[in-house]
Design an enzyme around this catalytic site. Structure first.
Site, PDB file in Angstrom:
ATOM      1  N   GLY A  15      -4.101  -3.756   4.776  1.00 15.06           N
ATOM      2  CA  GLY A  15      -4.008  -2.276   3.975  1.00 15.06           C
ATOM      3  C   GLY A  15      -5.632  -2.151   3.359  1.00 15.06           C
ATOM      4  NE  ARG A  76      -1.219  -5.063   5.807  1.00 11.06           N
ATOM      5  CZ  ARG A  76      -0.323  -3.860   4.434  1.00 11.06           C
ATOM      6  NH1 ARG A  76       0.122  -2.851   4.610  1.00 11.06           N
ATOM      7  NH2 ARG A  76      -1.447  -4.186   3.567  1.00 11.06           N
ATOM      8  CG  ASP A 107      -3.818 -12.834   2.238  1.00 12.44           C
ATOM      9  OD1 ASP A 107      -3.516 -11.723   2.563  1.00 12.44           O
ATOM     10  OD2 ASP A 107      -2.774 -13.096   1.975  1.00 12.44           O
ATOM     11  CB  THR A 130      -7.487  -6.842  -0.640  1.00 11.39           C
ATOM     12  OG1 THR A 130      -6.204  -6.111  -1.327  1.00 11.39           O
ATOM     13  CG2 THR A 130      -8.350  -7.760  -0.473  1.00 11.39           C
ATOM     14  CG  ASP A 132      -3.502  -6.409  -3.465  1.00 10.24           C
ATOM     15  OD1 ASP A 132      -3.367  -5.584  -4.067  1.00 10.24           O
ATOM     16  OD2 ASP A 132      -3.079  -6.432  -2.831  1.00 10.24           O
ATOM     17  CG  ASP A 134      -5.071 -11.142  -2.647  1.00 14.91           C
ATOM     18  OD1 ASP A 134      -5.973 -10.277  -2.181  1.00 14.91           O
ATOM     19  OD2 ASP A 134      -3.863 -11.086  -2.246  1.00 14.91           O
ATOM     20  NE  ARG A 176      -0.309  -7.678   0.359  1.00 10.67           N
ATOM     21  CZ  ARG A 176       0.230  -7.284   0.631  1.00 10.67           C
ATOM     22  NH1 ARG A 176       1.421  -7.235   1.115  1.00 10.67           N
ATOM     23  NH2 ARG A 176      -0.502  -6.149   1.334  1.00 10.67           N
TER      24      ARG A 176
HETATM   25  O1  F6P Z   1      -2.722  -5.052  -0.244  1.00 12.91           O
HETATM   26  C1  F6P Z   1      -3.171  -4.048  -0.743  1.00 12.91           C
HETATM   27  C2  F6P Z   1      -1.414  -3.223  -0.843  1.00 12.91           C
HETATM   28  O2  F6P Z   1      -1.904  -1.714  -1.551  1.00 12.91           O
HETATM   29  C3  F6P Z   1      -1.134  -4.080  -2.436  1.00 12.91           C
HETATM   30  O3  F6P Z   1      -1.081  -3.815  -3.432  1.00 12.91           O
HETATM   31  C4  F6P Z   1       0.155  -3.925  -1.405  1.00 12.91           C
HETATM   32  O4  F6P Z   1       1.528  -4.082  -1.844  1.00 12.91           O
HETATM   33  C5  F6P Z   1       0.816  -3.092  -0.585  1.00 12.91           C
HETATM   34  O5  F6P Z   1      -0.921  -3.065   0.065  1.00 12.91           O
HETATM   35  C6  F6P Z   1       1.338  -2.084  -0.085  1.00 12.91           C
HETATM   36  O6  F6P Z   1       1.164  -1.614   1.455  1.00 12.91           O
HETATM   37  P1  F6P Z   1       1.185  -0.653   2.015  1.00 12.91           P
HETATM   38  O7  F6P Z   1       0.413   0.075   2.812  1.00 12.91           O
HETATM   39  O8  F6P Z   1       1.703  -1.575   4.069  1.00 12.91           O
HETATM   40  O9  F6P Z   1       3.027  -0.156   1.652  1.00 12.91           O
END
Ligand code: F6P
Length: 328
Positions: A15, A76, A107, A130, A132, A134, A176
């Protein structure tokens, strides 16, 4: 003696987060400063497998420090999870005589980098990007501060309309499985309650507490809910429960979603990105590999990638207490 590094590559994966462009710029400029050629890889590991990279000089990253997203694009990659995909990526790097990789992401990105390093001995350094926050081994991930400011701005706006209509708003924020965005933005936005996965309040106690606030004179309320919180199946179920069990408020839900990942990086994130980019390049030049750069006690420090991935970030208990006292 570490092998002399002459060419490095940089990619963004997973992300996106505000500050990634500033980090790419820092890596490219640090390479130029040390007379190393730098390659920008497009679409993360997917681009590495396809050999989709090009040489970048210091001027090629002008005008991007203030831009959200990542101009290298992110993905990804499913293919990089396979041995065959990683082999292809290694071949492409060898063909271009690239000696090291800076991987910017979370991660998932670091897991890929670590396996790649184990399989081929290829030098890698991670930059935690990120929203998050985390990742273990840094007090701040890149983009966290900007996302917090975005969320606080949104909460301020929601509060305007909430108070005009005597409404209770559930505001869902990203993060997340962790509650760092919710807890920090909730305090800064003056939320009445903050629901995070690290602490289970329970629906009944939430209703009780909101009712108490209403009786004490609050005519509107904001409840910030981390997306990973397990109090209800989802925020809409939570809203229905509160709607049925609490009198006096019109209840609404606002899911902030991906707007939290966009926007110009904050000053903090731009400086952090610049420091991390320089540290990543200079660490590789010193022969360090399989580490993540991070901010610890104000300094740039290295943490082994496996610890960064497996280590848990803890919620700040003092912040939890402050939030409780502020909602009095
Ligand atoms: O890890 C970053 C994040 O924005 C999280 O906060 C969220 O859960 C996830 O990615 C959303 O992922 P996507 O962009 O694949 O919907």
């Amino acid at each position: 003696m570490p092998k002399t590094i002459k060419k490095l590559a940089v990619l963004t994966s997973g992300g996106d987060s505000p500050g990634m462009n500033a980090a790419i710029r820092a890596v490219v400029r640090a390479c130029a400063y040390h007379n190393i050629e730098c390659f920008g890889v497009y679409r993360g590991y997917e681009g590495l497998i396809d050999g989709d990279f090009e040489s970048m000089d210091a001027r090629s990253v002008r005008g991007i420090i203030n831009k959200g997203g990542t101009f290298l694009k992110s993905a990804r990659s499913k293919n990089f999870r396979t041995e065959e995909g990683r082999k292809k990526a290694f071949q492409k790097l060898q063909e271009a005589e690239i000696d090291g990789l800076v991987a910017i992401g979370g991660d998932g990105t670091f897991t890929g980098a670590m396996i790649f390093n184990q399989e081929f001995g290829f030098p890698v350094i991670g930059i935690p990007g990120t929203i998050d926050n985390d990742i273990f081994g840094t007090s701040h991930t890149l983009g966290f501060d900007t996302a917090l400011n975005t969320v606080v701005d949104a909460i301020d706006k929601i509060r305007d309309t909430a108070s005009s209509h005597n409404r209770l708003f559930f505001v869902e924020v990203m993060g997340r499985d962790v509650g760092h965005i919710a807890l920090n933005a909730g305090i800064a936005g003056g939320a009445e309650e903050i629901l995070i996965p690290e602490e289970d309040l329970g629906m009944e106690r939430l209703v009780e507490s909101l009712n108490k606030s209403r009786i004490s004179g609050k005519s509107s309320s904001i409840v910030v809910v981390a997306e990973g919180d397990k109090i209800g199946k989802n925020i809409f179920e939570l809203k229905d429960f509160v709607d049925e069990n609490l009198e006096g408020y019109d209840v609404r839900v606002s899911v902030l979603g991906h707007m939290q990942r966009g926007g110009a990086p904050s000053c903090f994130d731009r400086v952090l990105a610049s420091r991390m980019g320089v540290k990543a390049v200079e660490s590789l030049l010193e022969g360090k590999t399989n580490y993540m750069v991070g901010l610890l006690n104000g300094n740039m420090e290295l943490t082994p990638l496996d610890r960064a991935i497996k280590g848990k970030t803890k919620i700040n208990l003092e912040l939890l207490r402050v939030s409780e006292i502020m909602s009095t």
